[in-house]
Motif scaffolding. Structure first.
Motif, PDB file in Angstrom:
ATOM      1  N   GLU A  39      31.842  27.329  48.026  1.00  0.00           N
ATOM      2  CA  GLU A  39      32.326  27.382  46.645  1.00  0.00           C
ATOM      3  C   GLU A  39      32.334  28.804  46.087  1.00  0.00           C
ATOM      4  N   VAL A  40      31.616  29.694  46.783  1.00  0.00           N
ATOM      5  CA  VAL A  40      31.605  31.090  46.347  1.00  0.00           C
ATOM      6  C   VAL A  40      33.032  31.662  46.287  1.00  0.00           C
ATOM      7  N   SER A  94      33.594  38.932  42.156  1.00  0.00           N
ATOM      8  CA  SER A  94      33.533  40.252  42.781  1.00  0.00           C
ATOM      9  C   SER A  94      34.015  40.245  44.231  1.00  0.00           C
ATOM     10  N   LEU A  95      34.203  39.059  44.809  1.00  0.00           N
ATOM     11  CA  LEU A  95      34.609  38.976  46.217  1.00  0.00           C
ATOM     12  C   LEU A  95      35.919  39.738  46.456  1.00  0.00           C
ATOM     13  N   ARG A  96      35.933  40.560  47.494  1.00  0.00           N
ATOM     14  CA  ARG A  96      37.129  41.342  47.836  1.00  0.00           C
ATOM     15  C   ARG A  96      37.793  40.765  49.071  1.00  0.00           C
ATOM     16  N   PHE A 145      37.049  38.711  54.075  1.00  0.00           N
ATOM     17  CA  PHE A 145      36.465  38.588  52.743  1.00  0.00           C
ATOM     18  C   PHE A 145      35.096  39.257  52.754  1.00  0.00           C
ATOM     19  N   PHE A 146      34.789  39.939  51.666  1.00  0.00           N
ATOM     20  CA  PHE A 146      33.500  40.658  51.608  1.00  0.00           C
ATOM     21  C   PHE A 146      33.137  41.018  50.180  1.00  0.00           C
ATOM     22  N   PRO A 147      31.850  41.306  49.936  1.00  0.00           N
ATOM     23  CA  PRO A 147      31.435  41.775  48.610  1.00  0.00           C
ATOM     24  C   PRO A 147      31.909  43.215  48.397  1.00  0.00           C
TER      25      PRO A 147
END
Lengths: 83, 148, 148, 83
Positions: free
Chosen positions: D45-46, D52-54, D76-78
């Protein structure tokens, strides 16, 4: 007496690295000292004609109005170009 | 702060390492090296005003330390005769903050260029001449007055 | 431009020397070293996105080369586990012009901090945690958009 | 098929470094792909909740509207924290 020092192109133009000078009566500022030196004529007129000439009194940059008193070290030089 | 005016060359790697050695908070080290450009120059001689030089450099560094949060500052300026490609000057600054290190390092260089008593004489194919001060250096130093 | 992403340490002195070697016009070399701060940290592990990292760094350097007159650029970023005081990143820029070298070096660091795919995990006395991105880094990168 | 990659805290939260995925019908953008992954529920669900997820498509930073097509590598990454 004051100690006068000349550096770089000024030193070469004057043919002198420095001198000891008895401060004449009435000469108590960098500006007045420049006028006094310029009055020697010849190469020394640069003290009157050069707008870019810099001065330091006791190793600190000084403007025309800066005080000059017996015992001081006064240096004249062109704009610096180090670095 | 540590200031040296010397004829000898210096070791940039050792100087940079010393700026952060045994200092847990020194996360950023900015440095600058100025070299003799060789396009039309055979050699360059640096004259200075020995009694004033270190005093002038120390004053510039003290101003930088007032303006930014710095940990260590190192300034080395060579004098004497140097050949193209030789190092002339090193300025290194350590800080906890990257921007402080960069700004202080450039500030010190800009002020050194306009306020420290060094003069360069270049030897070219056409003879030797004293280098003229550049208006762009005055402008660079003035930038810091208005707080850009 | 030369870009390296590696586990091994690097030699700042050799890198700075290489930036001006055999280049008569390289009168200015600005460089930056980022180190692991040790205030509350036992170690730090840097993860990255191998297929993208060098591409992202090359793009940042290309942007710097468009904005300023540069001669050479060197970027080294380490990955893996590093201890306090160890070097993480090196950015070095040579130019004929001092300000171009400084500006490009800081620009590359600011963009690297916000656009290159590296992530730090810190080990502290309280355990390990991923480092949060900082708003001040975003602000530093945005500065360059408006042409300060 | 696309190749999916997850990095840093996201990789740990999902317990996966990546996967191969058959692009479902109608999923043709980063935004749609995020919604598709979020629908898995739980830790996934994040992808819906994190602001902020890039994302990167084929190793270039990409926004929600960026196209995704078979053969792409999508990561996908922070927010990044190097340097």
């Amino acid at each position: 007496m004051i100690k006068l020092l000349y550096f770089a192109s000024l030193r070469e133009a004057l043919g002198a690295a420095g001198e000891s000078l008895e401060l004449p009566a009435g000469v108590a500022s960098v500006g007045a000292l420049r006028a006094h030196l310029a009055a020697r004529g010849g190469a020394w007129e640069v003290f009157a004609t050069s707008k870019s000439l810099r001065a330091a009194v006791n190793q600190a940059m000084a403007g025309a109005e800066a005080r000059v008193a017996p015992g001081d070290e006064v240096a004249f030089f062109p704009p610096v170009t180090g670095g | 702060m540590a200031i040296s005016v010397q004829e000898a060359d210096f070791d940039c790697g050792a100087e940079i390492a010393a700026l952060s050695a045994a200092d847990d908070g020194a996360g950023a080290v900015a440095s600058f090296v100025g070299l003799v450009r060789g396009e039309n120059i055979r050699a360059m001689t640096l004259e200075h005003y020995p009694a004033m030089t270190e005093k002038a450099l120390a004053d510039i560094v003290a101003q930088a330390e007032q303006r930014w949060q710095l940990r260590r500052v190192r300034v080395i300026h060579r004098v004497g005769r140097l050949l193209p490609g030789e190092r002339i000057v090193f300025v290194g600054v350590s800080s906890s903050h990257r921007h402080d290190a960069f700004a202080a390092c450039e500030f010190i260089m800009d002020y050194l260029k306009t306020r420290a008593p060094f003069w360069k004489k270049e030897e070219t194919a056409a003879g030797a001449h004293w280098v003229d001060a550049r208006e762009s250096d005055d402008a660079a130093a003035l930038r810091w007055e208005s707080g850009r």
